[in-house]
Design a protein around this motif. Structure first.
Motif, PDB file in Angstrom:
ATOM      1  N   GLU A  42     -21.474 -43.246  12.069  1.00  0.00           N
ATOM      2  CA  GLU A  42     -21.469 -44.504  12.810  1.00  0.00           C
ATOM      3  C   GLU A  42     -20.281 -44.577  13.763  1.00  0.00           C
ATOM      4  OE1 GLU A  42     -20.979 -49.316  12.008  1.00  0.00           O
ATOM      5  OE2 GLU A  42     -20.842 -47.911  10.339  1.00  0.00           O
ATOM      6  N   LEU A  43     -20.559 -44.992  14.990  1.00  0.00           N
ATOM      7  CA  LEU A  43     -19.545 -45.385  15.964  1.00  0.00           C
ATOM      8  C   LEU A  43     -19.749 -46.875  16.183  1.00  0.00           C
ATOM      9  CD1 LEU A  43     -20.287 -42.491  18.436  1.00  0.00           C
ATOM     10  CD2 LEU A  43     -18.251 -42.655  17.016  1.00  0.00           C
ATOM     11  N   TRP A  44     -18.688 -47.652  16.183  1.00  0.00           N
ATOM     12  CA  TRP A  44     -18.865 -49.090  16.371  1.00  0.00           C
ATOM     13  C   TRP A  44     -17.797 -49.650  17.300  1.00  0.00           C
ATOM     14  CZ3 TRP A  44     -15.094 -52.546  14.935  1.00  0.00           C
ATOM     15  CH2 TRP A  44     -14.114 -52.065  14.085  1.00  0.00           C
ATOM     16  N   SER A  45     -18.075 -50.841  17.803  1.00  0.00           N
ATOM     17  CA  SER A  45     -17.156 -51.505  18.710  1.00  0.00           C
ATOM     18  C   SER A  45     -17.177 -52.998  18.459  1.00  0.00           C
ATOM     19  CB  SER A  45     -17.578 -51.221  20.159  1.00  0.00           C
ATOM     20  OG  SER A  45     -16.801 -51.991  21.058  1.00  0.00           O
ATOM     21  N   ASP A  46     -16.042 -53.652  18.646  1.00  0.00           N
ATOM     22  CA  ASP A  46     -16.013 -55.110  18.558  1.00  0.00           C
ATOM     23  C   ASP A  46     -16.276 -55.736  19.927  1.00  0.00           C
ATOM     24  OD1 ASP A  46     -13.644 -54.424  19.721  1.00  0.00           O
ATOM     25  OD2 ASP A  46     -12.367 -55.390  18.240  1.00  0.00           O
ATOM     26  N   ALA A  47     -16.723 -54.919  20.863  1.00  0.00           N
ATOM     27  CA  ALA A  47     -17.114 -55.370  22.196  1.00  0.00           C
ATOM     28  C   ALA A  47     -18.482 -54.774  22.514  1.00  0.00           C
ATOM     29  CB  ALA A  47     -16.085 -54.933  23.238  1.00  0.00           C
ATOM     30  N   GLU A  48     -19.012 -55.105  23.647  1.00  0.00           N
ATOM     31  CA  GLU A  48     -20.336 -54.648  24.063  1.00  0.00           C
ATOM     32  C   GLU A  48     -20.379 -53.135  24.247  1.00  0.00           C
ATOM     33  OE1 GLU A  48     -24.224 -55.330  24.786  1.00  0.00           O
ATOM     34  OE2 GLU A  48     -22.818 -56.978  24.512  1.00  0.00           O
ATOM     35  N   ILE A  49     -21.496 -52.521  23.884  1.00  0.00           N
ATOM     36  CA  ILE A  49     -21.766 -51.112  24.168  1.00  0.00           C
ATOM     37  C   ILE A  49     -22.907 -51.073  25.173  1.00  0.00           C
ATOM     38  CG2 ILE A  49     -22.631 -48.930  23.236  1.00  0.00           C
ATOM     39  CD1 ILE A  49     -21.364 -49.671  20.582  1.00  0.00           C
ATOM     40  N   TYR A  50     -22.719 -50.373  26.253  1.00  0.00           N
ATOM     41  CA  TYR A  50     -23.742 -50.279  27.292  1.00  0.00           C
ATOM     42  C   TYR A  50     -24.324 -48.879  27.305  1.00  0.00           C
ATOM     43  CZ  TYR A  50     -21.761 -54.639  28.889  1.00  0.00           C
ATOM     44  OH  TYR A  50     -21.305 -55.928  28.952  1.00  0.00           O
ATOM     45  N   ALA A  51     -25.611 -48.777  27.540  1.00  0.00           N
ATOM     46  CA  ALA A  51     -26.291 -47.486  27.606  1.00  0.00           C
ATOM     47  C   ALA A  51     -26.576 -47.134  29.065  1.00  0.00           C
ATOM     48  CB  ALA A  51     -27.601 -47.549  26.830  1.00  0.00           C
ATOM     49  N   GLY A  52     -26.516 -45.847  29.369  1.00  0.00           N
ATOM     50  CA  GLY A  52     -26.882 -45.382  30.696  1.00  0.00           C
ATOM     51  C   GLY A  52     -28.390 -45.490  30.887  1.00  0.00           C
ATOM     52  N   SER A  53     -28.823 -45.380  32.116  1.00  0.00           N
ATOM     53  CA  SER A  53     -30.250 -45.540  32.407  1.00  0.00           C
ATOM     54  C   SER A  53     -31.020 -44.224  32.359  1.00  0.00           C
ATOM     55  CB  SER A  53     -30.429 -46.181  33.784  1.00  0.00           C
ATOM     56  OG  SER A  53     -29.849 -45.351  34.781  1.00  0.00           O
ATOM     57  N   SER A  54     -30.292 -43.099  32.323  1.00  0.00           N
ATOM     58  CA  SER A  54     -30.977 -41.811  32.315  1.00  0.00           C
ATOM     59  C   SER A  54     -30.029 -40.725  31.818  1.00  0.00           C
ATOM     60  CB  SER A  54     -31.469 -41.454  33.722  1.00  0.00           C
ATOM     61  OG  SER A  54     -30.352 -41.317  34.593  1.00  0.00           O
ATOM     62  N   LEU A  55     -30.567 -39.531  31.612  1.00  0.00           N
ATOM     63  CA  LEU A  55     -29.745 -38.385  31.241  1.00  0.00           C
ATOM     64  C   LEU A  55     -28.943 -37.917  32.447  1.00  0.00           C
ATOM     65  CD1 LEU A  55     -32.279 -36.255  29.177  1.00  0.00           C
ATOM     66  CD2 LEU A  55     -30.374 -37.608  28.304  1.00  0.00           C
ATOM     67  N   ASP A  56     -27.728 -37.489  32.209  1.00  0.00           N
ATOM     68  CA  ASP A  56     -26.887 -36.938  33.272  1.00  0.00           C
ATOM     69  C   ASP A  56     -26.846 -35.428  33.149  1.00  0.00           C
ATOM     70  OD1 ASP A  56     -26.138 -39.432  34.343  1.00  0.00           O
ATOM     71  OD2 ASP A  56     -24.521 -39.629  32.883  1.00  0.00           O
ATOM     72  N   ARG A  57     -26.765 -34.754  34.272  1.00  0.00           N
ATOM     73  CA  ARG A  57     -26.598 -33.296  34.278  1.00  0.00           C
ATOM     74  C   ARG A  57     -25.109 -32.979  34.378  1.00  0.00           C
ATOM     75  NH1 ARG A  57     -30.614 -29.942  34.419  1.00  0.00           N
ATOM     76  NH2 ARG A  57     -32.702 -30.652  34.889  1.00  0.00           N
ATOM     77  N   LYS A  58     -24.384 -33.292  33.309  1.00  0.00           N
ATOM     78  CA  LYS A  58     -22.953 -33.023  33.248  1.00  0.00           C
ATOM     79  C   LYS A  58     -22.644 -32.386  31.902  1.00  0.00           C
ATOM     80  CE  LYS A  58     -21.389 -36.969  35.985  1.00  0.00           C
ATOM     81  NZ  LYS A  58     -20.583 -38.193  35.955  1.00  0.00           N
ATOM     82  N   ASP A  59     -21.785 -31.370  31.916  1.00  0.00           N
ATOM     83  CA  ASP A  59     -21.338 -30.804  30.655  1.00  0.00           C
ATOM     84  C   ASP A  59     -20.025 -31.472  30.248  1.00  0.00           C
ATOM     85  OD1 ASP A  59     -19.282 -29.612  32.126  1.00  0.00           O
ATOM     86  OD2 ASP A  59     -20.196 -27.625  32.080  1.00  0.00           O
ATOM     87  N   LYS A  60     -19.483 -31.055  29.125  1.00  0.00           N
ATOM     88  CA  LYS A  60     -18.264 -31.668  28.590  1.00  0.00           C
ATOM     89  C   LYS A  60     -17.115 -31.626  29.591  1.00  0.00           C
ATOM     90  CE  LYS A  60     -15.019 -31.143  24.792  1.00  0.00           C
ATOM     91  NZ  LYS A  60     -14.622 -30.331  23.657  1.00  0.00           N
TER      92      LYS A  60
END
Length: 78
Positions: A42-60
């Motif tokens: 589990e990863l959690w936050s006491d603030a909002e978590i936003y999701a991206g709209s699509s997959l990104d073509r980026k590596d680490k």
């Protein structure tokens, strides 16, 4: 943020569950990484978590080298 447990290395991700609490209690946002061996993390936050709209073509390396200068990687596995 504390470091991530190293026993996550090599696990196979089965699914990801993103949850949001609309009340007044913490945590507000949760992300669960669910693995094929029946474990989860589990990863959690006491603030909002936003999701991206699509997959990104980026590596680490590209992710760590982009974005605002104030952002820094605080934990990484692999």
């Amino acid at each position: 943020m504390k470091g991530l447990p190293q026993d996550l290395v090599g696990k196979c991700l089965k699914s990801v569950l993103v949850r949001r609490h609309f009340g007044v209690s913490c945590p507000v946002g949760q992300v669960f990484l669910i693995f094929d061996d029946g474990t989860s993390y589990e990863l959690w936050s006491d603030a909002e978590i936003y999701a991206g709209s699509s997959l990104d073509r980026k590596d680490k390396n590209e992710i760590e080298g982009s974005g605002p200068e104030a952002m820094s990687t605080v934990a990484a596995i692999g």
